[in-house]
Scaffold this motif. Structure first.
Motif, mmCIF file in Angstrom:
data_model
loop_
_atom_site.group_PDB
_atom_site.id
_atom_site.type_symbol
_atom_site.label_atom_id
_atom_site.label_comp_id
_atom_site.label_asym_id
_atom_site.label_seq_id
_atom_site.Cartn_x
_atom_site.Cartn_y
_atom_site.Cartn_z
ATOM 1 N N LEU A 281 0.847 -1.064 0.001
ATOM 2 C CA LEU A 281 0.037 0.120 0.001
ATOM 3 C C LEU A 281 0.919 1.326 0.009
ATOM 4 O O LEU A 281 0.578 2.231 -0.634
ATOM 5 N N LEU A 282 1.865 1.171 0.677
ATOM 6 C CA LEU A 282 2.808 2.334 0.701
ATOM 7 C C LEU A 282 3.401 2.634 -0.518
ATOM 8 O O LEU A 282 3.667 3.724 -1.025
ATOM 9 N N VAL A 283 3.903 1.609 -1.241
ATOM 10 C CA VAL A 283 4.562 1.476 -2.547
ATOM 11 C C VAL A 283 3.459 2.084 -3.651
ATOM 12 O O VAL A 283 3.736 3.026 -4.405
ATOM 13 N N TYR A 284 2.333 1.805 -3.457
ATOM 14 C CA TYR A 284 1.051 1.942 -4.267
ATOM 15 C C TYR A 284 1.185 3.558 -4.029
ATOM 16 O O TYR A 284 0.495 4.177 -4.994
ATOM 17 N N ALA A 285 0.825 3.972 -2.695
ATOM 18 C CA ALA A 285 0.658 5.409 -2.698
ATOM 19 C C ALA A 285 1.661 6.258 -3.096
ATOM 20 O O ALA A 285 1.464 7.296 -3.618
ATOM 21 N N ALA A 286 3.087 5.818 -3.062
ATOM 22 C CA ALA A 286 4.155 6.636 -3.538
ATOM 23 C C ALA A 286 4.006 6.550 -5.071
ATOM 24 O O ALA A 286 4.370 7.729 -5.593
ATOM 25 N N LEU A 287 3.470 5.603 -5.889
ATOM 26 C CA LEU A 287 3.348 5.484 -7.044
ATOM 27 C C LEU A 287 2.302 6.548 -7.619
ATOM 28 O O LEU A 287 2.526 7.326 -8.540
ATOM 29 N N LEU B 264 -10.561 9.110 -10.447
ATOM 30 C CA LEU B 264 -9.734 10.207 -9.606
ATOM 31 C C LEU B 264 -9.312 11.098 -10.572
ATOM 32 O O LEU B 264 -8.817 10.810 -11.890
ATOM 33 N N PRO B 265 -9.560 12.402 -10.364
ATOM 34 C CA PRO B 265 -9.109 13.497 -11.187
ATOM 35 C C PRO B 265 -7.678 13.361 -11.290
ATOM 36 O O PRO B 265 -6.863 13.139 -10.769
ATOM 37 N N VAL B 266 -7.328 13.941 -12.623
ATOM 38 C CA VAL B 266 -5.887 14.141 -12.978
ATOM 39 C C VAL B 266 -5.128 12.945 -13.407
ATOM 40 O O VAL B 266 -4.665 12.600 -14.527
ATOM 41 N N ILE B 267 -5.155 11.849 -12.399
ATOM 42 C CA ILE B 267 -4.348 10.549 -12.387
ATOM 43 C C ILE B 267 -5.166 9.567 -12.873
ATOM 44 O O ILE B 267 -4.763 8.321 -13.197
ATOM 45 N N GLY B 268 -6.507 9.592 -12.904
ATOM 46 C CA GLY B 268 -7.468 8.431 -13.306
ATOM 47 C C GLY B 268 -6.900 7.889 -14.910
ATOM 48 O O GLY B 268 -6.920 6.574 -14.808
ATOM 49 N N TYR B 269 -6.772 8.476 -15.609
ATOM 50 C CA TYR B 269 -6.551 8.368 -16.991
ATOM 51 C C TYR B 269 -4.884 8.269 -17.073
ATOM 52 O O TYR B 269 -4.328 7.680 -18.179
ATOM 53 N N ALA B 270 -4.145 8.808 -16.413
ATOM 54 C CA ALA B 270 -2.800 8.869 -16.650
ATOM 55 C C ALA B 270 -1.951 7.791 -16.558
ATOM 56 O O ALA B 270 -1.032 7.542 -17.353
ATOM 57 N N ASP B 271 -2.409 6.788 -15.699
ATOM 58 C CA ASP B 271 -1.845 5.503 -15.487
ATOM 59 C C ASP B 271 -2.135 4.737 -16.901
ATOM 60 O O ASP B 271 -1.222 4.091 -17.547
ATOM 61 N N ASP B 272 -3.371 4.875 -17.557
ATOM 62 C CA ASP B 272 -3.350 4.333 -19.078
ATOM 63 C C ASP B 272 -2.374 4.791 -20.036
ATOM 64 O O ASP B 272 -1.811 4.001 -20.732
ATOM 65 N N VAL B 273 -2.373 6.212 -19.803
ATOM 66 C CA VAL B 273 -1.230 6.602 -20.828
ATOM 67 C C VAL B 273 -0.087 6.306 -20.711
ATOM 68 O O VAL B 273 0.833 6.272 -21.683
ATOM 69 N N ARG C 67 3.086 18.095 -14.182
ATOM 70 C CA ARG C 67 4.181 18.879 -14.854
ATOM 71 C C ARG C 67 4.003 18.527 -16.371
ATOM 72 O O ARG C 67 4.496 19.795 -16.967
ATOM 73 N N HIS C 68 3.329 17.738 -16.809
ATOM 74 C CA HIS C 68 3.286 17.566 -18.400
ATOM 75 C C HIS C 68 1.906 17.504 -18.802
ATOM 76 O O HIS C 68 1.452 16.258 -19.277
ATOM 77 N N PRO C 69 1.017 18.502 -18.353
ATOM 78 C CA PRO C 69 -0.669 18.295 -18.903
ATOM 79 C C PRO C 69 -0.532 18.159 -20.327
ATOM 80 O O PRO C 69 -1.441 17.614 -20.865
ATOM 81 N N GLY C 70 0.559 18.763 -21.335
ATOM 82 C CA GLY C 70 0.200 18.735 -22.879
ATOM 83 C C GLY C 70 0.821 17.661 -23.479
ATOM 84 O O GLY C 70 1.047 17.558 -24.693
ATOM 85 N N THR C 71 1.361 16.309 -22.810
ATOM 86 C CA THR C 71 2.125 15.194 -23.231
ATOM 87 C C THR C 71 0.952 14.761 -24.507
ATOM 88 O O THR C 71 1.223 14.630 -25.631
ATOM 89 N N VAL C 72 -0.208 14.432 -23.971
ATOM 90 C CA VAL C 72 -1.417 13.837 -24.722
ATOM 91 C C VAL C 72 -2.673 14.467 -23.939
ATOM 92 O O VAL C 72 -2.799 13.888 -22.843
ATOM 93 N N THR C 73 -3.462 15.078 -24.443
ATOM 94 C CA THR C 73 -4.647 15.712 -23.985
ATOM 95 C C THR C 73 -5.533 14.601 -23.895
ATOM 96 O O THR C 73 -5.383 13.443 -24.594
ATOM 97 N N VAL D 152 1.317 9.323 -5.878
ATOM 98 C CA VAL D 152 1.733 10.589 -5.841
ATOM 99 C C VAL D 152 2.734 11.064 -7.074
ATOM 100 O O VAL D 152 2.713 12.127 -7.766
ATOM 101 N N LEU D 153 3.701 10.072 -7.426
ATOM 102 C CA LEU D 153 4.740 10.177 -8.640
ATOM 103 C C LEU D 153 3.915 10.620 -9.916
ATOM 104 O O LEU D 153 4.149 11.377 -10.836
ATOM 105 N N LEU D 154 2.959 9.791 -10.151
ATOM 106 C CA LEU D 154 2.038 9.783 -11.158
ATOM 107 C C LEU D 154 1.290 11.033 -11.217
ATOM 108 O O LEU D 154 1.326 11.874 -12.332
ATOM 109 N N TRP D 155 0.663 11.627 -10.027
ATOM 110 C CA TRP D 155 0.177 12.831 -10.016
ATOM 111 C C TRP D 155 0.970 14.038 -10.501
ATOM 112 O O TRP D 155 0.531 14.779 -11.329
#
Length: 138
Positions: A14-20, A86-95, A30-36, A22-25
């Motif tokens: 769970l701690l590793v998942y939480a750290a991931l 989850l806002p911002v990071i919900g689809y970021a993991d897929d990308v 920092r890179h909102p324009g990578t792929v909209t 935070v890093l993904l968020w």
């Protein structure tokens, strides 16, 4: 195994998942324009056809085809590493996962194999290669 060991393993995961998360968020902020999201939704049908075509191509290495099949299963699965609501990071993991697999595919199969099977526009292909961090938009 004792319950303390099991609790420690679960707590560590769970701690590793939480750290991931935070890093993904942080990366997504920092890179909102990578792929909209608009670009990603527009490319999704072409991306799925590309994956299907590369899986069917016997000239592509078996390891690449296996990675693509696993990516397709992940994309079609209702279970995600990060829930999509989850806002911002919900689809970021897929990308991020798509980008990592595409980078691996282009490195092994070659940019020409991706271009040969790309069913969409040249702009879409350029965006896919940009997502894989291997090419510039054409």
């Amino acid at each position: 195994m004792t319950w303390e060991t099991v609790a420690g393993v679960i707590g560590g995961l769970l701690l590793v998942y939480a750290a991931l998360l935070v890093l993904l968020w942080g990366y997504a902020r920092r890179h909102p324009g990578t792929v909209t999201m608009k670009d990603a939704l527009r490319l999704l049908p072409d991306l799925l056809r590309l994956i299907r075509r590369l899986i069917a191509d016997r000239t592509v290495a078996a390891g690449v085809r296996i990675r693509l099949a696993l990516l397709l299963a992940y994309l079609l699965s209702p279970i995600d590493l990060v829930p999509d609501f989850l806002p911002v990071i919900g689809y970021a993991d897929d990308v991020v996962i798509v980008a990592l697999v595409l980078r691996s595919v282009v490195a092994r199969a070659g940019e020409e194999a991706v271009a040969r099977h790309w069913p969409g526009t040249p702009e879409g292909l350029g965006l896919i290669l940009k997502l894989a961090s291997l090419g510039a938009a054409r």
